[in-house]
Design a protein around this motif. Sequence first.
Motif, mmCIF file in Angstrom:
data_model
loop_
_atom_site.group_PDB
_atom_site.id
_atom_site.type_symbol
_atom_site.label_atom_id
_atom_site.label_comp_id
_atom_site.label_asym_id
_atom_site.label_seq_id
_atom_site.Cartn_x
_atom_site.Cartn_y
_atom_site.Cartn_z
ATOM 1 N N VAL A 1 0.858 -1.190 0.000
ATOM 2 C CA VAL A 1 0.000 0.000 0.000
ATOM 3 C C VAL A 1 0.896 1.241 0.000
ATOM 4 C CG1 VAL A 1 -1.776 1.251 1.315
ATOM 5 C CG2 VAL A 1 -1.791 -1.259 1.245
ATOM 6 N N ASN A 2 0.514 2.265 -0.776
ATOM 7 C CA ASN A 2 1.320 3.489 -0.805
ATOM 8 C C ASN A 2 0.850 4.502 0.247
ATOM 9 O OD1 ASN A 2 -0.953 4.803 -1.844
ATOM 10 N ND2 ASN A 2 -0.188 4.859 -3.942
ATOM 11 N N ARG A 3 1.465 5.672 0.247
ATOM 12 C CA ARG A 3 1.155 6.694 1.256
ATOM 13 C C ARG A 3 -0.256 7.261 1.090
ATOM 14 N NH1 ARG A 3 5.171 9.651 1.993
ATOM 15 N NH2 ARG A 3 6.632 8.517 0.645
ATOM 16 N N PHE A 4 -0.873 6.983 -0.052
ATOM 17 C CA PHE A 4 -2.240 7.463 -0.299
ATOM 18 C C PHE A 4 -3.277 6.386 0.008
ATOM 19 C CE2 PHE A 4 0.699 9.403 -3.424
ATOM 20 C CZ PHE A 4 0.708 10.698 -2.917
ATOM 21 N N ASP A 5 -2.850 5.315 0.667
ATOM 22 C CA ASP A 5 -3.716 4.193 1.066
ATOM 23 C C ASP A 5 -4.224 3.383 -0.117
ATOM 24 O OD1 ASP A 5 -3.327 5.048 3.651
ATOM 25 O OD2 ASP A 5 -5.330 5.882 3.922
ATOM 26 N N LYS A 6 -3.506 3.439 -1.239
ATOM 27 C CA LYS A 6 -3.895 2.678 -2.427
ATOM 28 C C LYS A 6 -3.044 1.413 -2.555
ATOM 29 C CE LYS A 6 -6.793 5.842 -4.011
ATOM 30 N NZ LYS A 6 -8.241 5.602 -4.095
ATOM 31 N N VAL A 7 -3.680 0.327 -2.967
ATOM 32 C CA VAL A 7 -2.969 -0.929 -3.190
ATOM 33 C C VAL A 7 -2.188 -0.818 -4.495
ATOM 34 C CG1 VAL A 7 -3.209 -3.408 -3.603
ATOM 35 C CG2 VAL A 7 -4.718 -2.263 -1.961
ATOM 36 N N ILE A 8 -0.858 -1.005 -4.424
ATOM 37 C CA ILE A 8 -0.049 -0.886 -5.640
ATOM 38 C C ILE A 8 0.526 -2.227 -6.080
ATOM 39 C CG2 ILE A 8 0.520 1.549 -5.354
ATOM 40 C CD1 ILE A 8 3.174 0.686 -4.093
ATOM 41 N N ALA A 9 0.394 -3.259 -5.234
ATOM 42 C CA ALA A 9 0.870 -4.603 -5.614
ATOM 43 C C ALA A 9 0.200 -5.637 -4.727
ATOM 44 C CB ALA A 9 2.386 -4.694 -5.479
ATOM 45 N N ASP B 1 -8.057 -7.037 -9.880
ATOM 46 C CA ASP B 1 -8.726 -5.737 -9.950
ATOM 47 C C ASP B 1 -8.635 -4.954 -8.639
ATOM 48 O OD1 ASP B 1 -10.337 -7.598 -8.714
ATOM 49 O OD2 ASP B 1 -12.209 -6.733 -9.430
ATOM 50 N N VAL B 2 -8.061 -5.548 -7.573
ATOM 51 C CA VAL B 2 -7.922 -4.786 -6.327
ATOM 52 C C VAL B 2 -6.750 -3.811 -6.411
ATOM 53 C CG1 VAL B 2 -8.875 -6.685 -4.961
ATOM 54 C CG2 VAL B 2 -6.393 -6.390 -5.056
ATOM 55 N N LYS B 3 -5.871 -4.002 -7.398
ATOM 56 C CA LYS B 3 -4.764 -3.052 -7.564
ATOM 57 C C LYS B 3 -5.328 -1.655 -7.860
ATOM 58 C CE LYS B 3 -0.948 -4.033 -9.697
ATOM 59 N NZ LYS B 3 0.012 -4.468 -10.725
ATOM 60 N N TYR B 4 -4.752 -0.678 -7.167
ATOM 61 C CA TYR B 4 -5.112 0.735 -7.274
ATOM 62 C C TYR B 4 -6.412 1.068 -6.544
ATOM 63 C CZ TYR B 4 -1.677 -0.151 -10.860
ATOM 64 O OH TYR B 4 -0.571 -0.594 -11.523
ATOM 65 N N MET B 5 -6.994 0.064 -5.866
ATOM 66 C CA MET B 5 -8.125 0.340 -4.978
ATOM 67 C C MET B 5 -7.621 0.913 -3.662
ATOM 68 S SD MET B 5 -10.739 -2.889 -4.933
ATOM 69 C CE MET B 5 -11.782 -3.315 -6.325
ATOM 70 N N ASN B 6 -8.501 1.572 -2.931
ATOM 71 C CA ASN B 6 -8.213 1.905 -1.549
ATOM 72 C C ASN B 6 -8.098 0.590 -0.766
ATOM 73 O OD1 ASN B 6 -9.431 2.390 1.387
ATOM 74 N ND2 ASN B 6 -8.536 4.307 0.679
ATOM 75 N N TYR B 7 -7.176 0.535 0.190
ATOM 76 C CA TYR B 7 -6.935 -0.718 0.923
ATOM 77 C C TYR B 7 -8.216 -1.265 1.551
ATOM 78 C CZ TYR B 7 -7.497 1.525 5.436
ATOM 79 O OH TYR B 7 -8.048 2.174 6.512
ATOM 80 N N ALA B 8 -9.093 -0.384 2.043
ATOM 81 C CA ALA B 8 -10.328 -0.827 2.704
ATOM 82 C C ALA B 8 -11.235 -1.549 1.715
ATOM 83 C CB ALA B 8 -11.051 0.367 3.322
ATOM 84 N N ALA C 1 -10.190 -3.067 -0.956
ATOM 85 C CA ALA C 1 -9.504 -4.311 -1.296
ATOM 86 C C ALA C 1 -9.734 -5.375 -0.219
ATOM 87 C CB ALA C 1 -8.010 -4.046 -1.461
ATOM 88 N N ILE C 2 -9.616 -4.989 1.049
ATOM 89 C CA ILE C 2 -9.866 -5.921 2.161
ATOM 90 C C ILE C 2 -11.301 -6.436 2.093
ATOM 91 C CG2 ILE C 2 -10.145 -6.092 4.666
ATOM 92 C CD1 ILE C 2 -7.268 -6.099 4.002
ATOM 93 N N ASN C 3 -12.222 -5.539 1.828
ATOM 94 C CA ASN C 3 -13.629 -5.898 1.722
ATOM 95 C C ASN C 3 -13.843 -6.935 0.619
ATOM 96 O OD1 ASN C 3 -16.519 -5.530 2.248
ATOM 97 N ND2 ASN C 3 -16.546 -4.538 0.236
ATOM 98 N N GLN C 4 -13.204 -6.737 -0.526
ATOM 99 C CA GLN C 4 -13.366 -7.654 -1.648
ATOM 100 C C GLN C 4 -12.740 -9.014 -1.338
ATOM 101 O OE1 GLN C 4 -13.083 -5.976 -5.523
ATOM 102 N NE2 GLN C 4 -12.198 -7.806 -6.430
ATOM 103 N N ILE C 5 -11.615 -9.012 -0.635
ATOM 104 C CA ILE C 5 -10.949 -10.273 -0.281
ATOM 105 C C ILE C 5 -11.803 -11.079 0.687
ATOM 106 C CG2 ILE C 5 -8.961 -11.261 0.942
ATOM 107 C CD1 ILE C 5 -7.342 -8.849 -0.259
ATOM 108 N N ILE C 6 -12.292 -10.418 1.728
ATOM 109 C CA ILE C 6 -13.088 -11.133 2.729
ATOM 110 C C ILE C 6 -14.409 -11.615 2.136
ATOM 111 C CG2 ILE C 6 -14.336 -10.871 4.933
ATOM 112 C CD1 ILE C 6 -12.073 -9.057 5.865
#
Length: 234
Positions: free
Chosen positions: A80-88, A105-112, A114-119
Amino acid sequence: MNEKIREAFHQVKAEEELKKRTKKFIYDKTKGYNKKHMYHIYYVLIPAACMLFIFIGYQIYFTPTLAISIDINPSIEMEVNRFDKVIAIEGYNEDGEELVNLLQDVKYMNYADAINQIIDNKEILTLLSNDEIMVISIISQDNEQSMRILSNIESYTSDDTNIHCYHGDYERLDEANKLGLSYGKYDAYQKLCSLDINISIEEIQSMSMREIHDLLATYLEDDSSGHHQHGHGH
């Protein structure tokens, strides 16, 4: 005498006129040269400045400041980068790689998100419903970002007692990845080794967090029982 004075005066006036014309000529020529010269500088510098800005922006955006390790079996990690975006996103075992292929498709999403989609992934929901354990580790040098994200994920997952979140040690992240382990699995491996439980990296990679949890619980229970019996002997 008067004629000489008039001639001298005209000569001075002519020289002054010549000076003025010369100055004007030089000014016009110099001014024109400066405009062209400055235009040439702007033509070179402006694109260069834009390229530098793009390069710096790219470097900032694609520099990870935090990792989120998600282990249940599959085992995956997100950067996750400093902007809370998933970069890898990367899988750290066979199951993890398969899950990552479904989560590109979770790449470049906000981490929250991405977590939601994973769970909410069908496979993960099935595992959790079968009493498997998920461990989410937040690892970062930026304490403010990591504590904020940890708090948010804990709030989001608080209703599921099989999901456990904690803050990891950034210094151990690189060592974990060099061994081919996600941070969560590496942390579990370290705990098992500290209890003198003989287990290989390959074994820990394939184990679910439920299996690891049960192994630890069994060992600690046996160890506690052994101490208790030993004490009773006296």
